[in-house]
Design a protein around this motif. Structure first.
Motif, short mmCIF file in Angstrom:
data_model
loop_
_atom_site.label_atom_id
_atom_site.label_comp_id
_atom_site.label_asym_id
_atom_site.label_seq_id
_atom_site.Cartn_x
_atom_site.Cartn_y
_atom_site.Cartn_z
N VAL A 58 64.97 81.36 4.50
CA VAL A 58 65.49 80.42 3.52
C VAL A 58 65.28 80.94 2.09
O VAL A 58 66.16 80.81 1.24
N THR A 59 64.15 81.56 1.84
CA THR A 59 63.82 82.03 0.50
C THR A 59 64.50 83.34 0.14
O THR A 59 65.02 83.50 -0.96
N PHE A 60 64.50 84.30 1.06
CA PHE A 60 65.00 85.64 0.75
C PHE A 60 66.21 86.08 1.56
O PHE A 60 66.79 87.13 1.28
N GLY A 61 66.56 85.32 2.59
CA GLY A 61 67.68 85.72 3.43
C GLY A 61 67.36 86.94 4.28
O GLY A 61 68.24 87.71 4.63
N LEU A 62 66.09 87.10 4.61
CA LEU A 62 65.62 88.27 5.37
C LEU A 62 64.99 87.83 6.69
O LEU A 62 64.44 86.74 6.78
N THR A 63 65.04 88.73 7.66
CA THR A 63 64.26 88.50 8.88
C THR A 63 62.80 88.74 8.54
O THR A 63 62.47 89.35 7.52
N ARG A 64 61.94 88.28 9.40
CA ARG A 64 60.50 88.48 9.21
C ARG A 64 60.17 89.97 9.10
O ARG A 64 59.41 90.39 8.23
N ARG A 65 60.78 90.76 9.96
CA ARG A 65 60.51 92.21 9.98
C ARG A 65 60.97 92.87 8.66
O ARG A 65 60.26 93.68 8.08
N ALA A 66 62.16 92.50 8.19
CA ALA A 66 62.68 93.07 6.94
C ALA A 66 61.81 92.64 5.75
O ALA A 66 61.53 93.45 4.85
N TYR A 67 61.38 91.38 5.75
CA TYR A 67 60.51 90.88 4.67
C TYR A 67 59.22 91.68 4.60
O TYR A 67 58.82 92.14 3.52
#
Length: 95
Positions: A58-67
């Protein structure tokens, strides 16, 4: 006058930790970057054992792995130069 050491157990590395004061002081005098946003998000969520996959998306539009990949790069860069190694490790341990 004694100053707190820059390495503490992760459980003691909270918002009042000296490395976070240094980080926030440096960031306050300049324009905020994406790296600052990632770091602040990670620091905020560190008290709750890291953000959920939903909060990251929701915050960054990233998957957990990408974050966590991007966070790792930010922690190795200039934006995190004021953070101690204990805090850096603490921010990545919730992967």
């Amino acid at each position: 006058m004694n100053t707190p050491p820059l390495t503490r157990p992760a459980s003691q590395c909270l918002d009042d930790h000296v490395c976070l004061r240094v980080h926030r002081q440096r960031a306050s005098g300049r324009r905020r970057t994406y790296s600052d946003e990632l770091l602040d998000f990670a620091i905020t969520w560190s008290h709750w054992h890291g953000p959920s996959a939903e909060d990251i998306f929701v915050t960054f539009g990233l998957t957990r792995r990408a974050y966590y990949g991007r966070l790792s790069q930010v922690l190795d860069g200039a934006a995190a130069s004021g953070l101690c190694s204990t805090m850096k490790a603490n921010l990545l341990r919730h992967r």
